[in-house]
Design a protein around this motif. Structure first.
Motif, PDB file in Angstrom:
ATOM      1  N   ALA B  64       0.870  -1.007   0.009  1.00  0.00           N
ATOM      2  CA  ALA B  64       0.121   0.059  -0.001  1.00  0.00           C
ATOM      3  C   ALA B  64       0.685   1.268   0.160  1.00  0.00           C
ATOM      4  O   ALA B  64       0.521   2.288  -0.598  1.00  0.00           O
ATOM      5  CB  ALA B  64      -0.980   0.113   1.115  1.00  0.00           C
ATOM      6  N   ARG B  65       2.015   1.070   0.682  1.00  0.00           N
ATOM      7  CA  ARG B  65       2.836   2.290   0.636  1.00  0.00           C
ATOM      8  C   ARG B  65       3.380   2.466  -0.676  1.00  0.00           C
ATOM      9  O   ARG B  65       3.367   3.693  -1.138  1.00  0.00           O
ATOM     10  CB  ARG B  65       4.051   2.089   1.829  1.00  0.00           C
ATOM     11  CG  ARG B  65       4.905   3.182   1.925  1.00  0.00           C
ATOM     12  CD  ARG B  65       5.927   2.766   2.742  1.00  0.00           C
ATOM     13  NE  ARG B  65       5.741   3.164   4.189  1.00  0.00           N
ATOM     14  CZ  ARG B  65       6.673   2.883   5.170  1.00  0.00           C
ATOM     15  NH1 ARG B  65       7.664   2.365   5.022  1.00  0.00           N
ATOM     16  NH2 ARG B  65       5.938   3.009   6.454  1.00  0.00           N
ATOM     17  N   GLY B  68       0.525   4.008  -2.796  1.00  0.00           N
ATOM     18  CA  GLY B  68       0.213   5.406  -2.095  1.00  0.00           C
ATOM     19  C   GLY B  68       1.097   6.348  -2.492  1.00  0.00           C
ATOM     20  O   GLY B  68       0.829   7.409  -3.150  1.00  0.00           O
ATOM     21  N   SER B  69       2.475   5.896  -2.535  1.00  0.00           N
ATOM     22  CA  SER B  69       3.493   7.255  -2.809  1.00  0.00           C
ATOM     23  C   SER B  69       3.444   7.170  -4.337  1.00  0.00           C
ATOM     24  O   SER B  69       4.018   8.223  -4.797  1.00  0.00           O
ATOM     25  CB  SER B  69       4.917   6.459  -2.149  1.00  0.00           C
ATOM     26  OG  SER B  69       5.094   4.936  -2.438  1.00  0.00           O
ATOM     27  N   TYR B 156      -9.028  -2.316  -0.009  1.00  0.00           N
ATOM     28  CA  TYR B 156      -9.298  -1.089  -1.137  1.00  0.00           C
ATOM     29  C   TYR B 156     -10.708  -0.777  -0.898  1.00  0.00           C
ATOM     30  O   TYR B 156     -11.116   0.388  -1.150  1.00  0.00           O
ATOM     31  CB  TYR B 156      -8.746  -1.632  -2.400  1.00  0.00           C
ATOM     32  CG  TYR B 156      -8.578  -0.140  -3.238  1.00  0.00           C
ATOM     33  CD1 TYR B 156      -7.560   0.733  -2.959  1.00  0.00           C
ATOM     34  CD2 TYR B 156      -9.247  -0.250  -4.313  1.00  0.00           C
ATOM     35  CE1 TYR B 156      -7.739   1.922  -3.761  1.00  0.00           C
ATOM     36  CE2 TYR B 156      -9.179   1.056  -5.125  1.00  0.00           C
ATOM     37  CZ  TYR B 156      -8.386   1.857  -4.735  1.00  0.00           C
ATOM     38  OH  TYR B 156      -8.540   3.028  -5.736  1.00  0.00           O
ATOM     39  N   ASN B 228      -7.137   6.309  -2.863  1.00  0.00           N
ATOM     40  CA  ASN B 228      -5.822   5.817  -2.772  1.00  0.00           C
ATOM     41  C   ASN B 228      -5.170   5.978  -1.411  1.00  0.00           C
ATOM     42  O   ASN B 228      -4.447   5.319  -0.755  1.00  0.00           O
ATOM     43  CB  ASN B 228      -4.843   6.159  -3.984  1.00  0.00           C
ATOM     44  CG  ASN B 228      -5.327   5.670  -5.159  1.00  0.00           C
ATOM     45  OD1 ASN B 228      -6.243   4.572  -5.292  1.00  0.00           O
ATOM     46  ND2 ASN B 228      -4.913   5.710  -6.333  1.00  0.00           N
ATOM     47  N   SER B 229      -5.040   7.330  -1.314  1.00  0.00           N
ATOM     48  CA  SER B 229      -4.360   7.761  -0.042  1.00  0.00           C
ATOM     49  C   SER B 229      -5.176   7.497   1.239  1.00  0.00           C
ATOM     50  O   SER B 229      -4.320   7.365   2.268  1.00  0.00           O
ATOM     51  CB  SER B 229      -4.417   9.347  -0.052  1.00  0.00           C
ATOM     52  OG  SER B 229      -3.857   9.945  -1.190  1.00  0.00           O
ATOM     53  N   TYR B 231      -6.672   4.726   1.462  1.00  0.00           N
ATOM     54  CA  TYR B 231      -6.113   3.329   1.564  1.00  0.00           C
ATOM     55  C   TYR B 231      -4.837   3.102   2.389  1.00  0.00           C
ATOM     56  O   TYR B 231      -4.688   2.516   3.120  1.00  0.00           O
ATOM     57  CB  TYR B 231      -6.166   2.582   0.282  1.00  0.00           C
ATOM     58  CG  TYR B 231      -5.712   1.130   0.192  1.00  0.00           C
ATOM     59  CD1 TYR B 231      -6.463   0.149   1.046  1.00  0.00           C
ATOM     60  CD2 TYR B 231      -4.438   0.740  -0.327  1.00  0.00           C
ATOM     61  CE1 TYR B 231      -5.985  -1.201   0.939  1.00  0.00           C
ATOM     62  CE2 TYR B 231      -4.087  -0.491  -0.179  1.00  0.00           C
ATOM     63  CZ  TYR B 231      -4.978  -1.625   0.428  1.00  0.00           C
ATOM     64  OH  TYR B 231      -4.462  -2.711   0.385  1.00  0.00           O
ATOM     65  N   TRP B 232      -3.986   4.065   1.742  1.00  0.00           N
ATOM     66  CA  TRP B 232      -2.559   4.030   2.257  1.00  0.00           C
ATOM     67  C   TRP B 232      -2.274   4.283   3.714  1.00  0.00           C
ATOM     68  O   TRP B 232      -1.647   3.486   4.673  1.00  0.00           O
ATOM     69  CB  TRP B 232      -1.557   4.911   1.689  1.00  0.00           C
ATOM     70  CG  TRP B 232      -0.200   5.081   2.074  1.00  0.00           C
ATOM     71  CD1 TRP B 232       0.407   4.240   2.667  1.00  0.00           C
ATOM     72  CD2 TRP B 232       0.659   6.281   1.528  1.00  0.00           C
ATOM     73  NE1 TRP B 232       1.642   4.634   2.774  1.00  0.00           N
ATOM     74  CE2 TRP B 232       1.860   5.730   2.205  1.00  0.00           C
ATOM     75  CE3 TRP B 232       0.508   7.335   0.929  1.00  0.00           C
ATOM     76  CZ2 TRP B 232       3.097   6.575   1.940  1.00  0.00           C
ATOM     77  CZ3 TRP B 232       1.714   8.105   0.650  1.00  0.00           C
ATOM     78  CH2 TRP B 232       3.097   7.901   1.361  1.00  0.00           C
ATOM     79  N   GLU B 236      -1.322   1.676   6.603  1.00  0.00           N
ATOM     80  CA  GLU B 236      -0.321   2.167   7.222  1.00  0.00           C
ATOM     81  C   GLU B 236      -0.658   2.213   8.902  1.00  0.00           C
ATOM     82  O   GLU B 236       0.093   1.719   9.899  1.00  0.00           O
ATOM     83  CB  GLU B 236       0.395   3.362   7.064  1.00  0.00           C
ATOM     84  CG  GLU B 236       1.414   3.918   7.360  1.00  0.00           C
ATOM     85  CD  GLU B 236       2.750   3.595   6.395  1.00  0.00           C
ATOM     86  OE1 GLU B 236       3.879   3.411   6.741  1.00  0.00           O
ATOM     87  OE2 GLU B 236       2.506   3.610   5.124  1.00  0.00           O
TER      88      GLU B 236
END
Lengths: 166, 289
Positions: B64-65, B68-69, B156, B228-229, B231-232, B236
Protein backbone atom coordinates in the motif's frame (compact mmCIF):
# COMPACT_ATOMS: atom_id res chain seq x y z
CA UNK A 1 51.66 33.93 -3.64
CA UNK A 2 51.08 30.66 -1.88
CA UNK A 3 47.49 31.69 -1.50
CA UNK A 4 47.12 31.96 -5.24
CA UNK A 5 48.72 28.62 -5.87
CA UNK A 6 46.42 27.10 -3.30
CA UNK A 7 43.42 28.60 -5.01
CA UNK A 8 44.73 27.45 -8.34
CA UNK A 9 45.29 23.97 -6.98
CA UNK A 10 41.81 23.82 -5.50
CA UNK A 11 40.43 24.96 -8.79
CA UNK A 12 42.46 22.34 -10.56
CA UNK A 13 41.32 19.70 -8.06
CA UNK A 14 37.73 20.55 -8.69
CA UNK A 15 38.38 20.40 -12.40
CA UNK A 16 40.14 17.09 -12.02
CA UNK A 17 37.31 15.68 -9.96
CA UNK A 18 34.66 17.03 -12.24
CA UNK A 19 34.85 14.31 -14.90
CA UNK A 20 34.15 11.65 -12.25
CA UNK A 21 30.96 13.38 -11.23
CA UNK A 22 30.02 14.07 -14.80
CA UNK A 23 30.57 10.43 -15.58
CA UNK A 24 28.23 9.36 -12.78
CA UNK A 25 25.40 11.56 -14.00
CA UNK A 26 26.15 10.54 -17.53
CA UNK A 27 25.87 6.89 -16.56
CA UNK A 28 22.38 7.36 -15.19
CA UNK A 29 21.46 9.51 -18.15
CA UNK A 30 22.65 6.95 -20.66
CA UNK A 31 20.22 4.37 -19.27
CA UNK A 32 17.38 6.86 -19.48
CA UNK A 33 14.77 4.35 -20.50
CA UNK A 34 11.23 4.63 -19.32
CA UNK A 35 11.04 4.03 -15.58
CA UNK A 36 7.80 2.21 -14.96
CA UNK A 37 5.95 1.90 -11.66
CA UNK A 38 2.88 -0.24 -12.08
CA UNK A 39 1.12 -0.66 -8.76
CA UNK A 40 -2.12 -2.08 -7.42
CA UNK A 41 -3.52 -1.75 -3.91
CA UNK A 42 -2.64 -5.36 -3.18
CA UNK A 43 0.35 -5.96 -5.39
CA UNK A 44 3.35 -4.19 -6.78
CA UNK A 45 3.93 -5.33 -10.34
CA UNK A 46 6.74 -2.95 -11.31
CA UNK A 47 8.57 -0.51 -9.10
CA UNK A 48 10.87 1.85 -10.92
CA UNK A 49 11.88 -0.73 -13.51
CA UNK A 50 13.45 0.37 -16.77
CA UNK A 51 11.33 -0.73 -19.69
CA UNK A 52 11.40 -0.02 -23.39
CA UNK A 53 7.80 0.85 -24.11
CA UNK A 54 4.39 0.71 -22.51
CA UNK A 55 1.13 0.64 -24.44
CA UNK A 56 -1.93 1.74 -22.55
CA UNK A 57 -5.61 2.09 -23.28
CA UNK A 58 -6.50 5.58 -22.09
CA UNK A 59 -9.85 7.33 -22.24
CA UNK A 60 -8.40 9.65 -24.88
CA UNK A 61 -7.34 6.71 -27.02
CA UNK A 62 -4.75 3.98 -27.11
CA UNK A 63 -1.22 5.20 -26.79
CA UNK A 64 2.30 3.90 -26.76
CA UNK A 65 4.68 5.49 -24.31
CA UNK A 66 8.42 5.61 -24.84
CA UNK A 67 11.09 7.34 -22.82
CA UNK A 68 10.86 11.17 -22.66
CA UNK A 69 7.22 11.17 -23.64
CA UNK A 70 5.49 14.49 -23.10
CA UNK A 71 4.29 14.66 -19.46
CA UNK A 72 0.61 13.91 -19.18
CA UNK A 73 -2.11 12.53 -16.97
CA UNK A 74 -4.23 9.85 -18.55
CA UNK A 75 -7.21 8.02 -17.18
CA UNK A 76 -7.18 4.36 -18.10
CA UNK A 77 -10.21 2.65 -19.49
CA UNK A 78 -10.75 -1.09 -19.10
CA UNK A 79 -8.20 -2.55 -21.45
CA UNK A 80 -4.78 -3.99 -21.91
CA UNK A 81 -1.57 -2.51 -20.58
CA UNK A 82 1.26 -3.94 -22.61
CA UNK A 83 4.71 -3.68 -21.09
CA UNK A 84 7.58 -4.19 -23.49
CA UNK A 85 10.47 -4.80 -21.13
CA UNK A 86 13.01 -5.33 -23.89
CA UNK A 87 13.12 -6.57 -27.46
CA UNK A 88 12.08 -10.11 -26.57
CA UNK A 89 10.03 -9.86 -23.37
CA UNK A 90 6.50 -8.48 -23.49
CA UNK A 91 3.89 -8.76 -20.79
CA UNK A 92 0.22 -8.03 -21.16
CA UNK A 93 -2.04 -7.10 -18.28
CA UNK A 94 -5.71 -6.40 -18.30
CA UNK A 95 -6.61 -3.47 -16.05
CA UNK A 96 -10.09 -2.49 -15.00
CA UNK A 97 -9.29 1.18 -14.63
CA UNK A 98 -6.92 3.61 -13.04
CA UNK A 99 -4.52 6.37 -13.92
CA UNK A 100 -1.29 6.60 -15.81
CA UNK A 101 0.89 9.60 -15.07
CA UNK A 102 3.87 10.42 -17.22
CA UNK A 103 6.22 12.65 -15.29
CA UNK A 104 8.73 15.10 -16.75
CA UNK A 105 11.62 12.94 -15.48
CA UNK A 106 10.59 10.20 -17.91
CA UNK A 107 8.97 8.02 -15.29
CA UNK A 108 5.59 6.45 -15.81
CA UNK A 109 3.37 5.79 -12.80
CA UNK A 110 0.40 3.54 -13.36
CA UNK A 111 -2.03 3.20 -10.48
CA UNK A 112 -4.69 0.64 -11.21
CA UNK A 113 -7.37 -0.94 -9.08
CA UNK A 114 -7.05 -4.41 -10.54
CA UNK A 115 -4.69 -5.90 -13.08
CA UNK A 116 -4.04 -9.46 -14.06
CA UNK A 117 -1.92 -11.12 -16.72
CA UNK A 118 -4.02 -11.64 -19.80
CA UNK A 119 -3.33 -15.37 -19.96
CA UNK A 120 -4.88 -15.88 -16.50
CA UNK A 121 -8.41 -15.20 -17.73
CA UNK A 122 -10.69 -18.00 -18.77
CA UNK A 123 -12.83 -17.20 -21.83
CA UNK A 124 -15.68 -19.39 -20.57
CA UNK A 125 -15.96 -17.52 -17.28
CA UNK A 126 -15.95 -14.20 -19.12
CA UNK A 127 -18.73 -15.35 -21.41
CA UNK A 128 -20.85 -16.56 -18.49
CA UNK A 129 -20.29 -13.36 -16.50
CA UNK A 130 -20.96 -11.21 -19.52
CA UNK A 131 -24.31 -12.88 -20.13
CA UNK A 132 -25.21 -12.41 -16.48
CA UNK A 133 -24.17 -8.75 -16.49
CA UNK A 134 -26.05 -8.05 -19.71
CA UNK A 135 -29.19 -9.50 -18.19
CA UNK A 136 -28.85 -7.31 -15.10
CA UNK A 137 -28.06 -4.26 -17.18
CA UNK A 138 -31.38 -4.48 -18.99
CA UNK A 139 -33.62 -5.90 -16.30
CA UNK A 140 -32.01 -4.85 -13.02
CA UNK A 141 -34.35 -3.86 -10.21
CA UNK A 142 -32.79 -0.51 -9.35
CA UNK A 143 -31.13 2.22 -11.35
CA UNK A 144 -27.90 1.76 -9.39
CA UNK A 145 -27.83 -1.95 -10.03
CA UNK A 146 -28.32 -1.42 -13.75
CA UNK A 147 -25.51 1.13 -13.86
CA UNK A 148 -23.14 -1.20 -12.05
CA UNK A 149 -24.04 -3.94 -14.48
CA UNK A 150 -23.41 -1.60 -17.41
CA UNK A 151 -19.89 -0.96 -16.15
CA UNK A 152 -19.44 -4.70 -15.79
CA UNK A 153 -20.57 -5.24 -19.37
CA UNK A 154 -18.13 -2.61 -20.57
CA UNK A 155 -15.23 -4.20 -18.71
CA UNK A 156 -16.12 -7.72 -19.78
CA UNK A 157 -16.63 -6.78 -23.42
CA UNK A 158 -13.26 -5.11 -23.63
CA UNK A 159 -11.74 -8.08 -21.83
CA UNK A 160 -13.31 -10.40 -24.35
CA UNK A 161 -12.04 -8.40 -27.29
CA UNK A 162 -8.59 -8.22 -25.69
CA UNK A 163 -8.54 -11.99 -25.37
CA UNK A 164 -9.84 -12.41 -28.89
CA UNK A 165 -7.09 -10.29 -30.38
CA UNK A 166 -4.36 -12.12 -28.54
CA UNK B 1 13.57 -26.26 80.39
CA UNK B 2 12.63 -23.46 82.75
CA UNK B 3 14.58 -21.12 80.71
CA UNK B 4 12.74 -22.10 77.57
CA UNK B 5 9.19 -21.95 78.88
CA UNK B 6 8.61 -18.24 79.03
CA UNK B 7 10.11 -17.91 75.60
CA UNK B 8 7.87 -20.67 74.32
CA UNK B 9 4.83 -19.14 75.90
CA UNK B 10 5.67 -15.87 74.20
CA UNK B 11 6.29 -17.52 70.89
CA UNK B 12 2.98 -19.34 70.98
CA UNK B 13 0.94 -16.22 71.54
CA UNK B 14 2.81 -14.37 68.83
CA UNK B 15 2.64 -17.25 66.41
CA UNK B 16 -1.09 -17.57 66.92
CA UNK B 17 -1.49 -13.96 65.91
CA UNK B 18 0.90 -14.44 63.05
CA UNK B 19 -0.73 -17.61 61.96
CA UNK B 20 -4.10 -16.03 61.79
CA UNK B 21 -2.84 -13.16 59.66
CA UNK B 22 -0.73 -15.42 57.52
CA UNK B 23 -3.59 -17.70 56.66
CA UNK B 24 -5.69 -14.78 55.53
CA UNK B 25 -2.95 -13.19 53.48
CA UNK B 26 -1.90 -16.50 52.04
CA UNK B 27 -5.40 -17.00 50.74
CA UNK B 28 -5.39 -13.48 49.37
CA UNK B 29 -2.05 -13.92 47.73
CA UNK B 30 -3.22 -17.15 46.20
CA UNK B 31 -6.27 -15.47 44.71
CA UNK B 32 -4.19 -12.60 43.44
CA UNK B 33 -1.67 -14.98 41.89
CA UNK B 34 -4.42 -16.83 40.13
CA UNK B 35 -5.88 -13.68 38.62
CA UNK B 36 -2.50 -12.32 37.58
CA UNK B 37 -1.67 -15.65 35.97
CA UNK B 38 -4.84 -15.63 33.94
CA UNK B 39 -4.26 -12.02 32.91
CA UNK B 40 -0.76 -12.95 31.81
CA UNK B 41 -2.22 -15.78 29.76
CA UNK B 42 -4.67 -13.41 28.10
CA UNK B 43 -2.08 -10.75 27.32
CA UNK B 44 0.28 -13.40 26.03
CA UNK B 45 -2.26 -14.76 23.60
CA UNK B 46 -3.21 -11.23 22.59
CA UNK B 47 0.43 -10.60 21.84
CA UNK B 48 0.58 -13.73 19.70
CA UNK B 49 -2.50 -12.65 17.77
CA UNK B 50 -1.13 -9.15 17.35
CA UNK B 51 2.20 -10.42 16.04
CA UNK B 52 0.61 -12.69 13.44
CA UNK B 53 -1.69 -9.87 12.42
CA UNK B 54 1.27 -7.53 12.33
CA UNK B 55 3.23 -9.65 9.87
CA UNK B 56 0.23 -9.73 7.57
CA UNK B 57 -0.48 -6.04 8.07
CA UNK B 58 3.12 -5.18 7.40
CA UNK B 59 3.06 -6.99 4.07
CA UNK B 60 -0.13 -5.20 3.06
CA UNK B 61 1.28 -1.93 4.30
CA UNK B 62 4.44 -2.21 2.22
CA UNK B 63 2.44 -2.74 -0.95
CA UNK B 64 0.00 0.00 0.00
CA UNK B 65 2.90 2.32 0.68
CA UNK B 66 4.29 1.78 -2.81
CA UNK B 67 0.81 2.27 -4.22
CA UNK B 68 0.16 5.41 -2.21
CA UNK B 69 3.54 6.97 -2.70
CA UNK B 70 3.30 6.41 -6.44
CA UNK B 71 0.05 8.34 -6.27
CA UNK B 72 1.37 11.21 -4.20
CA UNK B 73 4.52 11.40 -6.35
CA UNK B 74 2.32 13.29 -8.82
CA UNK B 75 1.80 16.11 -6.34
CA UNK B 76 5.52 16.28 -5.67
CA UNK B 77 6.34 16.23 -9.37
CA UNK B 78 3.70 18.82 -10.16
CA UNK B 79 4.91 20.90 -7.22
CA UNK B 80 1.45 21.33 -5.75
CA UNK B 81 1.22 23.64 -2.76
CA UNK B 82 -1.68 23.91 -0.33
CA UNK B 83 -3.55 27.18 -0.70
CA UNK B 84 -3.35 29.48 2.28
CA UNK B 85 -6.96 30.61 2.37
CA UNK B 86 -8.56 27.38 1.18
CA UNK B 87 -10.52 25.03 3.38
CA UNK B 88 -8.83 21.98 4.74
CA UNK B 89 -10.28 18.59 5.42
CA UNK B 90 -8.51 16.54 8.04
CA UNK B 91 -9.03 12.80 7.85
CA UNK B 92 -7.89 11.16 11.05
CA UNK B 93 -7.14 7.49 10.60
CA UNK B 94 -7.37 5.40 13.74
CA UNK B 95 -9.45 2.40 14.80
CA UNK B 96 -12.06 1.07 17.20
CA UNK B 97 -9.90 -1.05 19.43
CA UNK B 98 -7.89 0.02 22.41
CA UNK B 99 -5.09 -1.75 24.28
CA UNK B 100 -2.49 -0.67 21.81
CA UNK B 101 -0.39 2.03 23.39
CA UNK B 102 -0.56 5.63 22.26
CA UNK B 103 -1.73 4.97 18.71
CA UNK B 104 -4.97 6.88 18.99
CA UNK B 105 -3.69 9.78 21.04
CA UNK B 106 -0.82 10.23 18.61
CA UNK B 107 -3.13 10.85 15.64
CA UNK B 108 -5.60 12.80 17.76
CA UNK B 109 -2.88 15.09 18.96
CA UNK B 110 -1.64 15.67 15.43
CA UNK B 111 -5.16 16.38 14.15
CA UNK B 112 -5.83 18.77 17.01
CA UNK B 113 -2.67 20.64 16.13
CA UNK B 114 -3.81 21.01 12.53
CA UNK B 115 -7.20 22.27 13.68
CA UNK B 116 -5.51 24.80 15.94
CA UNK B 117 -3.55 26.12 12.98
CA UNK B 118 -6.67 26.33 10.82
CA UNK B 119 -9.71 26.60 13.05
CA UNK B 120 -12.18 26.41 10.17
CA UNK B 121 -10.99 23.03 8.94
CA UNK B 122 -13.37 20.10 8.86
CA UNK B 123 -12.57 16.76 10.38
CA UNK B 124 -13.53 13.27 9.34
CA UNK B 125 -12.67 10.59 11.86
CA UNK B 126 -12.13 6.95 11.04
CA UNK B 127 -12.44 4.82 14.15
CA UNK B 128 -14.26 5.21 17.44
CA UNK B 129 -11.25 5.68 19.69
CA UNK B 130 -10.00 8.80 18.00
CA UNK B 131 -13.55 10.07 17.71
CA UNK B 132 -13.98 9.89 21.48
CA UNK B 133 -10.73 11.75 21.98
CA UNK B 134 -11.40 14.40 19.38
CA UNK B 135 -15.02 15.08 20.28
CA UNK B 136 -13.86 16.35 23.67
CA UNK B 137 -12.02 19.31 22.16
CA UNK B 138 -13.00 19.85 18.54
CA UNK B 139 -16.52 18.47 18.47
CA UNK B 140 -17.78 21.26 16.19
CA UNK B 141 -15.23 20.54 13.49
CA UNK B 142 -16.16 16.90 13.12
CA UNK B 143 -18.29 16.38 10.05
CA UNK B 144 -18.31 12.64 9.70
CA UNK B 145 -17.10 9.63 11.55
CA UNK B 146 -16.77 6.00 10.62
CA UNK B 147 -16.49 2.99 12.83
CA UNK B 148 -15.82 -0.70 12.31
CA UNK B 149 -12.33 0.29 11.27
CA UNK B 150 -9.32 -1.88 11.90
CA UNK B 151 -11.00 -5.18 12.69
CA UNK B 152 -9.13 -6.88 9.90
CA UNK B 153 -6.50 -5.80 7.42
CA UNK B 154 -7.99 -2.85 5.54
CA UNK B 155 -9.11 -3.46 1.99
CA UNK B 156 -9.24 -1.15 -0.96
CA UNK B 157 -13.02 -1.53 -1.07
CA UNK B 158 -13.25 -0.08 2.43
CA UNK B 159 -11.15 2.89 1.42
CA UNK B 160 -13.33 3.42 -1.66
CA UNK B 161 -16.48 3.30 0.44
CA UNK B 162 -15.06 5.90 2.82
CA UNK B 163 -13.94 8.17 -0.01
CA UNK B 164 -17.33 7.77 -1.65
CA UNK B 165 -19.18 8.74 1.51
CA UNK B 166 -16.98 11.78 2.00
CA UNK B 167 -17.60 12.90 -1.59
CA UNK B 168 -21.32 12.18 -1.40
CA UNK B 169 -21.65 14.25 1.76
CA UNK B 170 -20.62 17.24 -0.34
CA UNK B 171 -17.83 18.22 1.99
CA UNK B 172 -16.06 20.95 0.09
CA UNK B 173 -12.33 21.24 0.56
CA UNK B 174 -9.33 22.62 -1.28
CA UNK B 175 -6.92 20.24 0.28
CA UNK B 176 -7.24 17.22 2.46
CA UNK B 177 -4.65 15.91 4.80
CA UNK B 178 -4.80 12.37 6.01
CA UNK B 179 -3.38 12.05 9.49
CA UNK B 180 -2.17 8.52 10.10
CA UNK B 181 0.50 6.68 12.03
CA UNK B 182 3.56 6.21 9.87
CA UNK B 183 5.01 2.75 10.42
CA UNK B 184 8.68 3.40 11.12
CA UNK B 185 9.59 -0.01 12.47
CA UNK B 186 7.97 -2.70 14.57
CA UNK B 187 8.68 -0.71 17.70
CA UNK B 188 8.05 2.82 16.56
CA UNK B 189 5.47 4.85 14.72
CA UNK B 190 4.86 8.52 14.22
CA UNK B 191 1.89 10.63 13.23
CA UNK B 192 2.34 11.79 9.66
CA UNK B 193 0.20 13.27 6.89
CA UNK B 194 -0.63 12.46 3.28
CA UNK B 195 -1.81 15.39 1.19
CA UNK B 196 -4.68 15.18 -1.30
CA UNK B 197 -5.56 18.20 -3.37
CA UNK B 198 -8.80 19.13 -5.02
CA UNK B 199 -8.81 19.70 -8.75
CA UNK B 200 -8.81 23.49 -8.38
CA UNK B 201 -5.82 23.45 -6.04
CA UNK B 202 -4.04 20.94 -8.22
CA UNK B 203 -4.54 22.97 -11.37
CA UNK B 204 -2.86 25.91 -9.65
CA UNK B 205 0.24 23.92 -8.84
CA UNK B 206 3.59 25.23 -9.99
CA UNK B 207 4.50 22.57 -12.49
CA UNK B 208 0.98 21.88 -13.69
CA UNK B 209 1.52 23.37 -17.16
CA UNK B 210 4.12 20.73 -17.92
CA UNK B 211 1.42 18.07 -17.99
CA UNK B 212 -0.97 17.40 -20.78
CA UNK B 213 -4.36 16.93 -19.21
CA UNK B 214 -7.90 16.61 -20.41
CA UNK B 215 -10.24 18.60 -18.22
CA UNK B 216 -12.73 15.90 -17.29
CA UNK B 217 -9.94 13.65 -16.08
CA UNK B 218 -9.00 15.89 -13.17
CA UNK B 219 -12.10 15.30 -11.13
CA UNK B 220 -11.77 11.57 -11.47
CA UNK B 221 -8.12 11.83 -10.60
CA UNK B 222 -8.97 13.73 -7.44
CA UNK B 223 -11.48 11.09 -6.36
CA UNK B 224 -9.08 8.31 -7.19
CA UNK B 225 -6.25 10.02 -5.30
CA UNK B 226 -8.47 10.46 -2.26
CA UNK B 227 -9.41 6.78 -2.18
CA UNK B 228 -5.81 5.70 -2.74
CA UNK B 229 -4.45 7.94 -0.02
CA UNK B 230 -7.10 6.80 2.43
CA UNK B 231 -6.17 3.24 1.64
CA UNK B 232 -2.53 4.00 2.26
CA UNK B 233 -3.35 5.67 5.57
CA UNK B 234 -5.56 2.80 6.66
CA UNK B 235 -3.01 0.15 5.81
CA UNK B 236 -0.19 2.02 7.43
CA UNK B 237 -2.27 2.84 10.52
CA UNK B 238 -3.33 -0.77 10.87
CA UNK B 239 0.25 -2.00 10.71
CA UNK B 240 1.34 0.55 13.31
CA UNK B 241 -1.56 -0.37 15.52
CA UNK B 242 -0.77 -4.05 15.42
CA UNK B 243 2.91 -3.41 16.08
CA UNK B 244 2.06 -1.14 18.96
CA UNK B 245 -0.45 -3.61 20.33
CA UNK B 246 2.15 -6.31 20.14
CA UNK B 247 4.66 -4.35 22.17
CA UNK B 248 1.99 -3.17 24.62
CA UNK B 249 0.92 -6.76 25.20
CA UNK B 250 4.50 -7.89 25.44
CA UNK B 251 5.13 -5.34 28.18
CA UNK B 252 1.96 -6.35 29.96
CA UNK B 253 3.00 -9.99 29.87
CA UNK B 254 6.43 -9.08 31.16
CA UNK B 255 4.98 -7.02 33.99
CA UNK B 256 2.58 -9.79 34.89
CA UNK B 257 5.50 -12.22 34.92
CA UNK B 258 7.41 -10.00 37.32
CA UNK B 259 4.34 -9.69 39.50
CA UNK B 260 3.87 -13.45 39.51
CA UNK B 261 7.48 -13.93 40.59
CA UNK B 262 7.12 -11.44 43.40
CA UNK B 263 3.82 -12.85 44.58
CA UNK B 264 5.08 -16.43 44.46
CA UNK B 265 8.03 -15.38 46.58
CA UNK B 266 5.80 -13.73 49.17
CA UNK B 267 3.44 -16.66 49.09
CA UNK B 268 6.21 -19.20 49.64
CA UNK B 269 7.74 -17.10 52.37
CA UNK B 270 4.38 -16.83 54.09
CA UNK B 271 3.74 -20.53 53.74
CA UNK B 272 7.17 -21.30 55.14
CA UNK B 273 6.49 -19.00 58.06
CA UNK B 274 3.24 -20.79 58.77
CA UNK B 275 4.93 -24.17 58.62
CA UNK B 276 7.70 -22.98 60.89
CA UNK B 277 5.32 -21.62 63.44
CA UNK B 278 3.25 -24.79 63.32
CA UNK B 279 6.40 -26.81 63.84
CA UNK B 280 7.33 -24.65 66.78
CA UNK B 281 3.88 -25.29 68.17
CA UNK B 282 4.23 -29.01 67.83
CA UNK B 283 7.76 -29.13 69.16
CA UNK B 284 7.00 -26.95 72.14
CA UNK B 285 3.89 -28.97 72.74
CA UNK B 286 5.90 -32.16 72.63
CA UNK B 287 8.63 -30.78 74.84
CA UNK B 288 6.10 -29.53 77.36
CA UNK B 289 4.86 -33.03 78.03
Amino acid sequence: MSFFTKVARTAFNIKARAPARWYATEASASTSGLRLSFVLPHQTIYKGVEVQQVNIAATSGDMGILASHVPSIEQLRPGVVEVIENANATKKFFVSGGFAIINPNSSLDINAVEAFPLEDFSPEAIRANLAEAQRTATSGSSEEERNIAKVEVEVLESLQSALGSK
Amino acid sequence: MFAIRPVVANATTRSVGCQHRNYATLKEIQLRLKSVRSIAKITKSMKMIASTKMTRAQKTMEIARTFGSTQTALFTNADTKPTEEGTTLIITVSSDRGLCGGIHSSVSKASRKHVQEKPNSQVVVLGDKAKAQLSRTIRNNIRLSFNQIGKATPTYTEACAIADTILNEKIEFDQAIIVYNYFKSVISYEADTIPVFSESTFSKSGNFDAYEVEDDVLENLHEFALANSIYWGLAEGHASEMASKRSAMENATKNAGEMIDKLTLTYNRGRQAVITSELIDIITGASAI
